[in-house]
Design an enzyme around this catalytic site. Structure first.
Site, PDB file in Angstrom:
ATOM      1  N   HIS A  15       3.015  66.607   0.146  1.00 45.25           N
ATOM      2  CA  HIS A  15       2.341  68.017   1.248  1.00 45.25           C
ATOM      3  C   HIS A  15       3.055  69.001   1.716  1.00 45.25           C
ATOM      4  CE1 HIS A  15       3.131  66.376   5.473  1.00 45.25           C
ATOM      5  NE2 HIS A  15       3.915  66.303   5.203  1.00 45.25           N
ATOM      6  N   CYS A  34       9.331  69.381   5.943  1.00 46.67           N
ATOM      7  CA  CYS A  34       8.068  68.903   6.264  1.00 46.67           C
ATOM      8  C   CYS A  34       7.574  70.369   5.266  1.00 46.67           C
ATOM      9  CB  CYS A  34       7.454  68.560   6.776  1.00 46.67           C
ATOM     10  SG  CYS A  34       7.014  67.064   6.730  1.00 46.67           S
ATOM     11  N   HIS A  40       7.036  67.432  -0.905  1.00 44.97           N
ATOM     12  CA  HIS A  40       7.348  65.888  -0.702  1.00 44.97           C
ATOM     13  C   HIS A  40       6.529  65.399  -0.297  1.00 44.97           C
ATOM     14  CE1 HIS A  40       6.666  67.022   3.340  1.00 44.97           C
ATOM     15  NE2 HIS A  40       7.037  66.776   4.064  1.00 44.97           N
ATOM     16  N   HIS A  42       5.150  61.077   1.655  1.00 41.95           N
ATOM     17  CA  HIS A  42       4.824  59.853   2.440  1.00 41.95           C
ATOM     18  C   HIS A  42       4.416  58.847   2.140  1.00 41.95           C
ATOM     19  CE1 HIS A  42       6.083  62.797   6.214  1.00 41.95           C
ATOM     20  NE2 HIS A  42       5.506  63.933   5.190  1.00 41.95           N
ATOM     21  N   ASP A  80      -5.218  58.806  -2.371  1.00 39.44           N
ATOM     22  CA  ASP A  80      -3.638  58.250  -2.788  1.00 39.44           C
ATOM     23  C   ASP A  80      -3.192  58.486  -4.328  1.00 39.44           C
ATOM     24  OD1 ASP A  80      -1.695  56.185  -2.248  1.00 39.44           O
ATOM     25  OD2 ASP A  80      -3.116  55.083  -3.881  1.00 39.44           O
ATOM     26  N   HIS A  81      -1.831  59.258  -4.008  1.00 38.47           N
ATOM     27  CA  HIS A  81      -1.069  59.735  -5.476  1.00 38.47           C
ATOM     28  C   HIS A  81      -2.206  60.952  -5.698  1.00 38.47           C
ATOM     29  CE1 HIS A  81       0.394  55.664  -5.910  1.00 38.47           C
ATOM     30  NE2 HIS A  81       0.854  56.732  -6.916  1.00 38.47           N
ATOM     31  N   GLU A 125       2.838  58.521   9.690  1.00 36.10           N
ATOM     32  CA  GLU A 125       3.320  59.112   8.556  1.00 36.10           C
ATOM     33  C   GLU A 125       4.772  58.892   7.828  1.00 36.10           C
ATOM     34  OE1 GLU A 125       2.251  63.263   8.150  1.00 36.10           O
ATOM     35  OE2 GLU A 125       4.783  62.815   9.205  1.00 36.10           O
TER      36      GLU A 125
HETATM   37 NI    NI Z   1       6.252  65.751   5.547  1.00 37.42          NI
END
Ligand code: NI
Length: 136
Positions: A15, A34, A40, A42, A80-81, A125
């Protein structure tokens, strides 16, 4: 007598937190790491809890296999992914903070849970940063 049944799940996703209507400096100041323009990732962890009466016939509040299937269909298969900003329609215009993600997840699962049962979703997160939503 009401009992809570919980299921853990996880998904990996990328995100970027930013507002189009803010300057780069404002975005950097508020969202820090972020805000990285190249996104990047998580490792999100999820705890989904359903609270209700035990069905005297089955002995279940709800079949936890059914809960696992709901989480898979509503969350894992969609998030996911994925790049949350680019791949998930709910975040096209909504900043994918942990707070906003947990509300989106709660709304998706809520419609699949029996009306008399309560739902709570906890979203990690990072191992130390997590948010909780129960529809208040
Ligand atoms: Ni982040």
């Amino acid at each position: 007598m009401r009992v809570t049944v919980s299921r853990k799940a996880h998904f990996n996703a990328a995100h970027r937190l930013y507002r189009k209507d803010w300057t780069d400096a404002q975005n950097e100041h508020v969202f820090g790491k972020c805000n990285n323009p190249n996104f990047h990732g998580h490792n999100y962890e999820l705890i989904v809890s359903v609270t209700g009466k035990i069905n005297p016939e089955t002995g279940y509040v709800m079949d936890i296999k059914e809960l696992a299937d709901i989480i898979y269909e509503e969350v894992e298969s969609r998030f996911d992914h994925k790049n949350l900003n680019l791949d998930v329609p709910e975040f096209q215009e909504l900043n994918p903070t942990a707070e906003n993600i947990v509300v989106v997840i709660w709304n998706k699962i809520r419609k699949r849970i029996a009306p008399g049962n309560d739902l709570e979703v906890v979203l990690y997160e990072t191992p130390r940063n997590f948010v909780t939503y129960s529809g208040e």
